[in-house]
Every structure is written in structure tokens, then in C-alpha cells.
Write a protein that holds these residues in place. Structure first.
Motif, PDB file in Angstrom:
ATOM      1  N   PHE A  67       0.834  -1.208   0.000  1.00  0.00           N
ATOM      2  CA  PHE A  67       0.000   0.000   0.000  1.00  0.00           C
ATOM      3  C   PHE A  67       0.866   1.254   0.000  1.00  0.00           C
ATOM      4  N   PHE A  68       1.899   1.224   0.852  1.00  0.00           N
ATOM      5  CA  PHE A  68       2.775   2.407   0.920  1.00  0.00           C
ATOM      6  C   PHE A  68       3.473   2.653  -0.417  1.00  0.00           C
ATOM      7  N   LEU A  69       3.959   1.556  -1.049  1.00  0.00           N
ATOM      8  CA  LEU A  69       4.624   1.715  -2.345  1.00  0.00           C
ATOM      9  C   LEU A  69       3.690   2.319  -3.378  1.00  0.00           C
ATOM     10  N   HIS A  70       2.455   1.772  -3.439  1.00  0.00           N
ATOM     11  CA  HIS A  70       1.494   2.302  -4.419  1.00  0.00           C
ATOM     12  C   HIS A  70       1.139   3.746  -4.100  1.00  0.00           C
ATOM     13  N   ASP A  71       0.930   4.032  -2.800  1.00  0.00           N
ATOM     14  CA  ASP A  71       0.571   5.402  -2.412  1.00  0.00           C
ATOM     15  C   ASP A  71       1.676   6.382  -2.779  1.00  0.00           C
ATOM     16  N   ASN A  72       2.950   5.935  -2.646  1.00  0.00           N
ATOM     17  CA  ASN A  72       4.080   6.825  -2.897  1.00  0.00           C
ATOM     18  C   ASN A  72       4.370   6.971  -4.385  1.00  0.00           C
ATOM     19  N   LEU A  73       4.178   5.852  -5.146  1.00  0.00           N
ATOM     20  CA  LEU A  73       4.633   5.869  -6.534  1.00  0.00           C
ATOM     21  C   LEU A  73       3.515   6.088  -7.543  1.00  0.00           C
ATOM     22  N   ASP A  74       2.243   5.868  -7.140  1.00  0.00           N
ATOM     23  CA  ASP A  74       1.152   6.130  -8.084  1.00  0.00           C
ATOM     24  C   ASP A  74       1.070   7.600  -8.437  1.00  0.00           C
ATOM     25  N   ASP A  75       1.512   8.483  -7.486  1.00  0.00           N
ATOM     26  CA  ASP A  75       1.550   9.919  -7.803  1.00  0.00           C
ATOM     27  C   ASP A  75       2.413  10.199  -9.022  1.00  0.00           C
ATOM     28  N   VAL A  76       3.528   9.418  -9.147  1.00  0.00           N
ATOM     29  CA  VAL A  76       4.441   9.628 -10.276  1.00  0.00           C
ATOM     30  C   VAL A  76       3.736   9.289 -11.583  1.00  0.00           C
ATOM     31  N   THR A  77       3.031   8.154 -11.587  1.00  0.00           N
ATOM     32  CA  THR A  77       2.302   7.747 -12.795  1.00  0.00           C
ATOM     33  C   THR A  77       1.226   8.767 -13.143  1.00  0.00           C
ATOM     34  N   ASN A  78       0.460   9.228 -12.124  1.00  0.00           N
ATOM     35  CA  ASN A  78      -0.608  10.200 -12.377  1.00  0.00           C
ATOM     36  C   ASN A  78      -0.041  11.524 -12.885  1.00  0.00           C
ATOM     37  N   ALA A  79       1.114  11.924 -12.336  1.00  0.00           N
ATOM     38  CA  ALA A  79       1.736  13.165 -12.796  1.00  0.00           C
ATOM     39  C   ALA A  79       2.155  13.052 -14.258  1.00  0.00           C
ATOM     40  N   ALA A  80       2.744  11.890 -14.638  1.00  0.00           N
ATOM     41  CA  ALA A  80       3.142  11.696 -16.038  1.00  0.00           C
ATOM     42  C   ALA A  80       1.928  11.703 -16.952  1.00  0.00           C
ATOM     43  N   LYS A  81       0.821  11.072 -16.492  1.00  0.00           N
ATOM     44  CA  LYS A  81      -0.403  11.059 -17.308  1.00  0.00           C
ATOM     45  C   LYS A  81      -0.951  12.473 -17.509  1.00  0.00           C
ATOM     46  N   SER A  82      -0.882  13.294 -16.451  1.00  0.00           N
ATOM     47  CA  SER A  82      -1.410  14.654 -16.571  1.00  0.00           C
ATOM     48  C   SER A  82      -0.523  15.527 -17.455  1.00  0.00           C
ATOM     49  N   LEU A  83       0.795  15.243 -17.491  1.00  0.00           N
ATOM     50  CA  LEU A  83       1.706  16.065 -18.298  1.00  0.00           C
ATOM     51  C   LEU A  83       1.643  15.686 -19.775  1.00  0.00           C
ATOM     52  N   GLY A  84       1.364  14.411 -20.085  1.00  0.00           N
ATOM     53  CA  GLY A  84       1.388  13.967 -21.482  1.00  0.00           C
ATOM     54  C   GLY A  84       0.540  14.817 -22.407  1.00  0.00           C
ATOM     55  N   PRO A  85      -0.759  15.042 -22.090  1.00  0.00           N
ATOM     56  CA  PRO A  85      -1.592  15.833 -23.004  1.00  0.00           C
ATOM     57  C   PRO A  85      -1.580  17.331 -22.728  1.00  0.00           C
ATOM     58  N   ALA A  86      -0.742  17.799 -21.780  1.00  0.00           N
ATOM     59  CA  ALA A  86      -0.753  19.220 -21.409  1.00  0.00           C
ATOM     60  C   ALA A  86      -0.418  20.098 -22.617  1.00  0.00           C
ATOM     61  N   ASP A  87      -1.142  21.206 -22.776  1.00  0.00           N
ATOM     62  CA  ASP A  87      -0.946  22.103 -23.922  1.00  0.00           C
ATOM     63  C   ASP A  87       0.472  22.646 -23.956  1.00  0.00           C
ATOM     64  N   ALA A  88       1.014  23.029 -22.786  1.00  0.00           N
ATOM     65  CA  ALA A  88       2.356  23.618 -22.753  1.00  0.00           C
ATOM     66  C   ALA A  88       3.395  22.615 -23.236  1.00  0.00           C
ATOM     67  N   VAL A  89       3.241  21.320 -22.867  1.00  0.00           N
ATOM     68  CA  VAL A  89       4.193  20.290 -23.292  1.00  0.00           C
ATOM     69  C   VAL A  89       4.088  20.053 -24.795  1.00  0.00           C
ATOM     70  N   VAL A  90       2.847  19.938 -25.306  1.00  0.00           N
ATOM     71  CA  VAL A  90       2.641  19.726 -26.743  1.00  0.00           C
ATOM     72  C   VAL A  90       3.195  20.901 -27.539  1.00  0.00           C
ATOM     73  N   ALA A  91       2.931  22.131 -27.060  1.00  0.00           N
ATOM     74  CA  ALA A  91       3.391  23.325 -27.775  1.00  0.00           C
ATOM     75  C   ALA A  91       4.913  23.389 -27.804  1.00  0.00           C
ATOM     76  N   ALA A  92       5.588  23.024 -26.695  1.00  0.00           N
ATOM     77  CA  ALA A  92       7.048  23.091 -26.650  1.00  0.00           C
ATOM     78  C   ALA A  92       7.676  22.156 -27.664  1.00  0.00           C
ATOM     79  N   LEU A  93       7.081  20.981 -27.883  1.00  0.00           N
ATOM     80  CA  LEU A  93       7.631  20.043 -28.857  1.00  0.00           C
ATOM     81  C   LEU A  93       7.242  20.402 -30.283  1.00  0.00           C
ATOM     82  N   SER A  94       6.039  20.956 -30.467  1.00  0.00           N
ATOM     83  CA  SER A  94       5.584  21.255 -31.825  1.00  0.00           C
ATOM     84  C   SER A  94       6.242  22.508 -32.398  1.00  0.00           C
TER      85      SER A  94
END
Length: 814
Positions: free
Chosen positions: A55-82
Motif C-alpha cells: 500500500f505504501f509503495l502504491h501510495d508513494n509511486l502512483d503519484d508519479v504515474t498520475n503526474a506523467a499522465k497529466s503532463l502527457g496531453p498538457a498544452d504547454a508540453v505539446v506546444a514546446a515540442l511542436s
């Protein structure tokens, strides 16, 4: 013939032998039973510990996965690469900083499709990742292939162990344009594992990545074959590896393995989908303790038996036998008090007859003080049993009852079990009341709930509308922002897919349906559409919709979809205004150069016409066309002057101006001799503005001239001047502060709606072409002057009603 004492002694001896055999057999059975019970409890305790760590591992590391998911479609990230522009890269850097700081990450960075880092949260540090390539790292290749990738590794640059989550960044063309990576240090997990003697996070090959003891870090827990060893060393995932195995073979969960020359029980839980496992090894010493308890009980009975035999045989030794009996009782009590769980014997009248030391210490009283007191008084601080009391339910049902409760007096959450103790007649005499402390598990449960709430707060704070669509029931879950955007209330409509289509402009509905269908069929990784939303009142909003499938059934068919809708109306308006200003600046430069060159040529033409006119003096036929040409040159010269005025840039020469007096003078001069009436209203405390007097006079001359020319048959003009304080909530492209607001309202014919977006474009005019009034520069010059003074101008008009011009100029601080 044997004497009677001898016969009695032999009988006693025979009875003693039989009783001893029975005692030994019973002790053997009891010891085995207690050993099995202890082994079961021990294995369950190790399993609970492993689950707690998981539980502790998931609680600590799921934030990392959720953060990556939120950054993937972010407009600022897409614009910087495009685009790759510095401004877009800086926006992406700020977003990476915000995620890195808010979610306590170690590192966030963005790579292009070649694996080269273009933005990073550590860009300003000595070991910045910007400009470095990580194309060889699995988290890049996995995300570049279009999938979310999780990876444990030792950082090549930072040399810090971390958990990596990478997400592909999809460009406007629908292809992967780069990869965004989020890393969190495993230091917190390392500290947590120190609570356990032998807890390890192990790679699929058996390499220890996180350990409760530092000396085993990057050691192989079980043997690794030679081929895998070479690949592991070459990958650099774990740095320097010691391949001397700690175990003879790869262990299975629920088995015993020899570790550090002692037998240990193994619990092994999978972590993630990459073959990583959590391995927990524990010494089964408690099993020996329970077996020892069984042996001690057997010994106690044997001693009792021996005591009885001795009493019969040697009455003179009764005192010594009694002392041995008391010692045995003390040994049993010591064992009873050694158990860490809270145990009490509670009678049918709810009075405590016995309590172990652990419970008494937690209650802050002695064991003797607890005897005879009501259990509900000590445990709940009440005057009667609680409705959910397991002891009360046990008395009613006659069976073992259990439950989970928060005990105020014990300051913790407990799993409580009440097992009945029956009298000889079968009635319940009392119960064994066992309380196991589950406060830590409850804390983890609350932490998971708080984490979910934090995610919900983040979504609410983004001001985006969120939705979930159940494809089986065709029912949706919409947040408050969704209803605010559409102007409906939750009970007013049925949140189905048909309602979603109802809020889409008819011209955009087919495209949105097509994109949703492509995502459901698996053609696209996510649904994304830019369309117009139609509100309940008929208003049109530009929105960006995004979503993806979040759940499939057992056959792989999509059953739930979720996403967000972002209102980009204001963003689109501001973008159009920025484009208009940029176009205006370009045209200013061009018109200035053309006016200068044209004026030079015009001076030559004008001079020659004047010279020829002097030579032809007296010849009326020649002088008349020359005079017309000379007047045409004068008009062209005036056009050059206005073009040069339009092109003039730079900072204006500012001074404090009292606008009411300036505007009254301009209106009086322009409307003199016309059939137009005007009124200027201003408060007594009207603030002054810091501006260039010449440019401001030209600004109001142009605006009032437009009003005059719009009402050739006469009309009325109302001019209002006021003070206003602007902040970010006003929705205006202005800095926060004090401004002077001027509105000019006429009752002319108005401007058609299709012409409103073009009125500030240079050379756009609805008047006579080639006349001084029809050059189309009046409002363009006004816009240029307002922007040079860090102000704002807007126009609202309705055909048949009139036109309203609103101006905002910064107030001067005196």
C-alpha cells in the motif's frame, strides 16, 4: 501377601503412569495445535506487513504515474515540442516546475522524439538534463512506442535511485512528438522499509533495488544466469551489481527459505506489471514461542500431576508442591501477559474478570483495578453497552462475533473479536475479548482517500469541466463546472450522450461524433476535439474536449470513458487580439517606408506642376488641369502625413492630462455647425492619466469624427468618464491597477456584425474610396495609440441602435 499401603502405592503408581501417558499425549497434541495456530497467525502477520508495504509503495509511486499522465496531453508540453520556440519551452519548464514542486517529485523533464532533453525542472542546476540524450533508456523507448512506461533505475546523471514514469506526447497530427518523464526518489520508501528486518523491492532478474539494509543494495537475491548478468551490467540500470546470491533459488510466496543461515518465511507480492516484486522475509520465532507455550502447559499439567502424586505419596512435601504449582501459574500468567494483542475475559454481566498487561497499560490502569468494572465503562467511557458491541452481539447470537471500531479510551482503531466461553450447562458464562490494533491500516486507508480528494481538488482548481460516461447504461457523471459552462442544472437534464451532443454546435457535431467513435474503436489513443459549445441560453463558447477509455470488460470492449472540457473562448479572443496587434505593427513599418518614399516622389511632381503652371500663366486651357493636378498633390500629401502618423512608434512623451477638458474641447470643435448634440459626464474626483497630449487628442478626434460621419442627419453622442480598478477577474488584457474608463455612445446606424472583427484592420473602410475620409486608418491609428499607452479599446455595436466605444487608459500616480 502385600500390605494395604503397598497395594495403594502400586495403584497410585499405575494411575500416575496412565495419567502421565495421557498428559504427554495431550501435551503433544496441544503443542502441535498451538504450533499450527502460531504458524497461521505468523504467516497472516507477515502477509499483513507485506500488504502494508505494498500500500505504501502504491501510495508513494502512483503519484508519479498520475503526474506523467497529466503532463502527457498538457498544452504547454505539446506546444514546446511542436513549435520549439523559447516562449513555449519556458511555459513547459514552468509546468514541469509546478508538477515537480506540488507533488514532491525529484525530476520532471521533456524529450523530443530523438530522446534529446528540451525542458527540465533541473535546468538551472549543475547537473541539468537539458541537451542530454536518453534515447537508450527503456522509459524513452517504451513511451516513444505510445505506451505509459514505468521504470526503476539509478540515474545516470544524478546517480540517485528513482522511480520513473514516462508518457508519450501526441502532437497536433496525432503522432508521438516526444516523451515526458517524471521521477521520484525512493528515499522515502527506503526509510519506510527500515521498519522491517528483511524487506526488499526486487527486479524481475532478482536484483535488490530497495532494501531495508543498505549492505544488500544492488545484490542478487537469487542466482542470475550469465547472459542476464552481461545485459544488466551493460544497461547501467543498477550501477555496480554483486551477483553473489543471498538465496539458493528464486523463492515462492508462502514457502520457507534459508537466508543468512536461518530459516525465514517468504511473502512475495507483485508490484506493477513489469515483473517487479516485493519480497518480505521474516524469522518464524513466534511459532517456536507458541510451541514452547504448549510445552510449558504440558509441563504445568505434568507438574500438577506429579504434585498430586506427591501429595498422595508424600504428604510432608505438600508445601513444596504447592509452591511449584504457584510458580507454574505465574509462568502461565507471564505468557498471557506477553501476548501483544489486548485480551480480556468479560462475564455475561459485562464485568471484566481478567485483563492482560498490554490492555491495562494502554488504559493507564493496573490489571487489578480493571477487575469487576464494566467493559463499556473502561473501553467506551459510557454508561451502557454500545449498539455495535461484539460482546453484546455474541451474547445474543451465541457465536463468535467481530467488528472494527475506534476506541476513544484506547486512542486507536481495533479489530475486535468476542468468543464465547460456555459453562457446564452450555450457557454462555463469559467471553474472550481480543483486540488487535489496526490503527496503521486505517491511517493508510485515510491517506488513500485524502489522495483521491487531492486529485479531485486539482481537477476542480483547473476550472475544467470533467465527465465520465458509462457506455453500458449510457449515463454520465458531470462535475459542477460542466453544468456552469452549459448553464443547466443537474436535475434539469439527463446526463446521457444525447445531452452531450445537444450542447455541440450542429456544424461541429458530426466531427465530434467521428472522433469519439475512432477512440472507442481503438483507432486513436485518446479523443480530442476543438468545437463550439451551445449553452442553454444560446451562447457560443469555444471549447477543447479531451478524453479516453478508462475501463474495459473481460473481452476487451470499452465500458467507461472519461475526460475534461476546457473553455478556450477567452484564450482564442486574446490570441486574435495579439495577432491583430502584430499585424498592425508590421503594417506600420511598411506604411512608414512607403509614405516617406512616396512623399519624396510627390515633392518632385508637385514642384514640376508648379513650375509648368508658372510658364503657362495666361493660358486658361493649360492652367485649369494643372490646378486640378496641384490640388490632387495636396490631397496625396495629406495622405502621406496620415500614413507617417500611423507608422510612428516608440514610447509617447507622457504628461498628466485632465481628460474631461480635453474631450469637451475636441467634441465642441468637431460637432460645431452640425446637428449633433453631445454630453460629457465625469465624476468630481476623476483621476488624471499619464499620456502624450498630441496622440490622445488625435485619438479622440478620430473617434468623434467616426461618430459624426456615422450620423450625417444629426444625432446624439454621450461621453462618460469614470475611475475603475482592474484585476484579473475582469477578463481584460490589462495589468491590475487603477484606470480611467471612457465610453463614447452614439445613436447612429451601427456596424454590421460581419464587419466588427475587421474595423481595426488598416485600410478597411465602408466609406467612399480614395477620399480623405475613406482611407481606413482612423481606428487603426486609435488602436496603435491606445496600445502605446498600455491601454485597451473595444467596440460594441448593434445595427439600428448605435455604437459604443470603450477605452481604458492607465491613471497617473501623483
Amino acid at each position: 501377601m502385600e500390605s494395604r499401603p503397598s497395594i495403594r502405592k502400586n495403584s497410585y503408581l499405575h494411575a500416575f503412569v496412565v495419567a502421565s501417558i495421557l498428559t504427554i499425549a495431550s501435551g503433544w497434541l496441544l503443542t502441535g495445535f498451538l504450533g499450527r495456530i502460531a504458524a497461521k497467525e505468523f504467516e497472516e502477520k507477515v502477509a499483513r506487513d507485506a500488504t502494508l508495504i505494498s500500500f505504501f509503495l502504491h501510495d508513494n509511486l502512483d503519484d508519479v504515474t498520475n503526474a506523467a499522465k497529466s503532463l502527457g496531453p498538457a498544452d504547454a508540453v505539446v506546444a514546446a515540442l511542436s513549435s520549439g520556440s523559447p516562449a513555449d519551452v519556458e511555459r513547459a519548464n514552468r509546468l514541469l516546475d509546478r508538477i515537480n514542486n506540488n507533488f514532491e517529485m525529484s525530476l520532471c523533464f521533456l524529450m523530443d522524439r530523438e530522446g534529446l532533453t528540451v525542458a527540465s525542472s533541473n535546468r538551472n542546476e549543475q547537473n541539468s538534463l537539458v541537451g542530454k540524450s536518453f534515447a537508450s533508456r527503456p522509459y524513452f523507448s517504451g513511451a516513444a512506442a505510445g505506451r505509459l512506461t514505468r521504470y526503476f533505475a539509478l540515474g545516470r546523471i544524478t546517480r540517485e535511485r528513482g522511480y520513473y514514469a514516462s508518457m508519450p506526447v501526441t502532437g497536433n497530427a496525432g503522432t508521438t512528438s516526444g516523451v515526458v518523464v517524471v521521477k521520484r526518489s525512493v528515499d522515502a520508501i527506503k526509510e519506510f522499509l527500515k521498519k522491517y528486518p528483511h524487506a526488499y523491492l526486487v527486479s524481475p532478474e532478482g536484483i535488490i533495488f530497495i532494501s531495508s539494509s543498505e549492505e544488500l543494495l544492488f545484490n542478487s537475491l537469487w542466482p542470475v544466469d550469465e547472459k542476464k548478468r552481461a545485459a544488466l551490467m551493460e544497461s547501467g540500470q543498477f550501477g555496480s551489481i554483486t551477483f553473489e546470491p543471498q538465496l539458493e533459488a528464486e523463492p515462492r510466496t508462502g514457502t520457507y527459505a534459508r537466508f543468512q543461515n536461518e530459516e525465514h518465511y517468504v511473502v512475495r507480492l507483485p508490484f506493477g506489471s513489469g515483473g517487479w516484486t516485493l519480497v518480505l522475509l521474516d524469522d518464524p520465532g513466534i511459532v517456536s514461542t507458541y510451541r514452547l507455550f504448549g510445552i510449558m502447559v504440558t509441563i504445568v499439567f505434568a507438574l500438577l500431576l506429579l504434585l498430586f502424586f506427591n501429595v498422595l505419596q508424600y504428604k510432608d512435601k505438600s508445601f513444596e508442591a504447592t509452591r511449584n504449582l504457584l510458580k507454574s501459574r505465574d509462568d502461565w500468567k507471564l505468557t498471557f501477559d506477553t501476548v501483544p494483542d489486548f485480551i480480556a475475559i468479560i462475564g455475561a454481566d459485562y464485568r471484566i474478570t481478567s485483563m492482560n498487561r498490554s490492555m491495562a497499560v494502554r488504559l493507564g490502569i493496573s490489571q487489578e483495578e480493571a477487575v469487576g468494572r464494566h467493559c463499556y465503562e473502561l473501553l467506551h467511557g459510557s454508561q451502557e453497552p454500545h449498539s455495535s458491541c461484539p460482546h453484546q452481539r455474541m451474547l445474543e447470537s451465541g457465536k463468535t462475533e467481530s467488528g472494527c471500531h475506534f476506541e476513544k479510551n484506547l486512542n486507536g482503531d481495533f479489530s475486535v473479536t468476542a468468543a464465547p466461553i460456555l459453562a457446564e450447562d452450555g450457557t454462555i458464562e463469559s467471553s474472550v475479548h481480543v483486540m488487535h490494533d489496526v490503527s496503521e491500516l486505517k491511517r493508510l486507508e485515510r491517506a488513500l482517500k485524502e489522495h483521491a480528494q487531492r486529485l479531485e481538488f486539482v481537477l476542480e482548481g483547473s476550472n475544467d469541466a470533467t465527465w465520465e460516461w458509462d457506455l453500458i447504461t449510457n449515463q454520465g457523471i458531470l462535475n459542477t463546472r460542466y453544468y456552469e459552462m452549459t448553464e443547466y442544472t443537474p436535475g434539469e437534464v439527463d446526463s446521457t450522450f444525447e445531452f452531450f451532443l445537444q450542447t455541440i454546435h450542429p456544424d461541429d457535431a458530426a466531427d465530434v461524433q467521428r472522433r469519439v467513435k475512432e477512440n472507442l474503436e481503438g483507432t486513436t489513443a485518446e479523443y480530442q476535439a476543438h468545437y463550439r459549445m451551445v449553452t442553454k441560453s444560446g451562447k457560443i463558447k469555444d471549447v477543447m474536449g479531451r478524453g479516453k477509455i478508462v475501463r474495459h470488460d473481460e473481452d476487451g470492449r470499452p465500458i467507461k470513458m472519461a475526460g475534461v472540457i476546457t473553455d478556450v473562448t477567452e484564450m482564442k479572443r486574446l490570441g486574435e487580439e495579439v495577432n491583430r496587434i502584430n499585424n498592425l505593427e508590421s503594417i506600420c513599418l511598411l506604411s512608414g517606408g512607403l509614405a516617406h518614399d512616396f512623399n519624396n516622389v510627390l515633392n518632385i511632381i508637385y514642384g514640376n506642376i508648379t513650375f509648368v503652371k508658372m510658364l503657362a500663366e495666361g493660358n486658361a486651357a493649360a492652367v485649369e488641369p494643372l490646378t486640378d493636378a496641384e490640388e490632387a498633390c495636396e490631397r496625396a500629401k495629406g495622405l502621406c502625413i496620415r500614413l507617417q502618423a500611423f507608422s510612428q512608434g516608440g514610447s509617447p512623451v507622457k504628461e498628466s492630462i485632465v481628460l474631461p477638458a480635453l474631450i469637451k474641447d475636441a467634441a465642441k470643435t468637431l460637432f460645431k455647425g452640425s446637428m449633433i448634440s453631445f454630453a460629457v459626464s465625469a465624476p468630481d474626483d476623476a483621476v488624471q492619466t499619464g499620456a502624450d497630449p498630441r496622440q490622445i487628442r488625435q485619438l479622440f478626434d478620430n473617434l468623434l469624427t467616426n461618430a459624426k460621419e456615422a450620423m450625417p442627419a444629426g444625432g446624439a453622442v454621450a461621453i462618460n468618464i469614470g475611475n475603475c480598478c482592474i484585476d484579473s477577474k475582469k477578463g481584460l488584457p490589462l495589468r491590475s491597477g487603477l484606470y480611467v474608463c471612457i465610453t463614447i455612445q452614439d445613436d447612429g446606424p451601427g456596424i454590421p456584425e460581419e464587419n466588427l472583427p475587421k474595423i481595426f484592420d488598416p485600410y478597411f473602410s465602408t466609406k467612399d474610396t480614395y477620399s480623405q475620409r475613406g482611407m481606413g486608418l482612423g481606428l487603426s491609428i486609435c488602436l496603435a495609440i491606445v496600445k502605446r499607452h498600455a491601454g485597451h479599446i473595444s467596440v460594441e455595436s448593434s445595427v439600428g441602435i448605435g455604437t459604443r466605444v470603450s477605452l481604458y487608459l492607465p491613471a497617473s500616480v501623483i
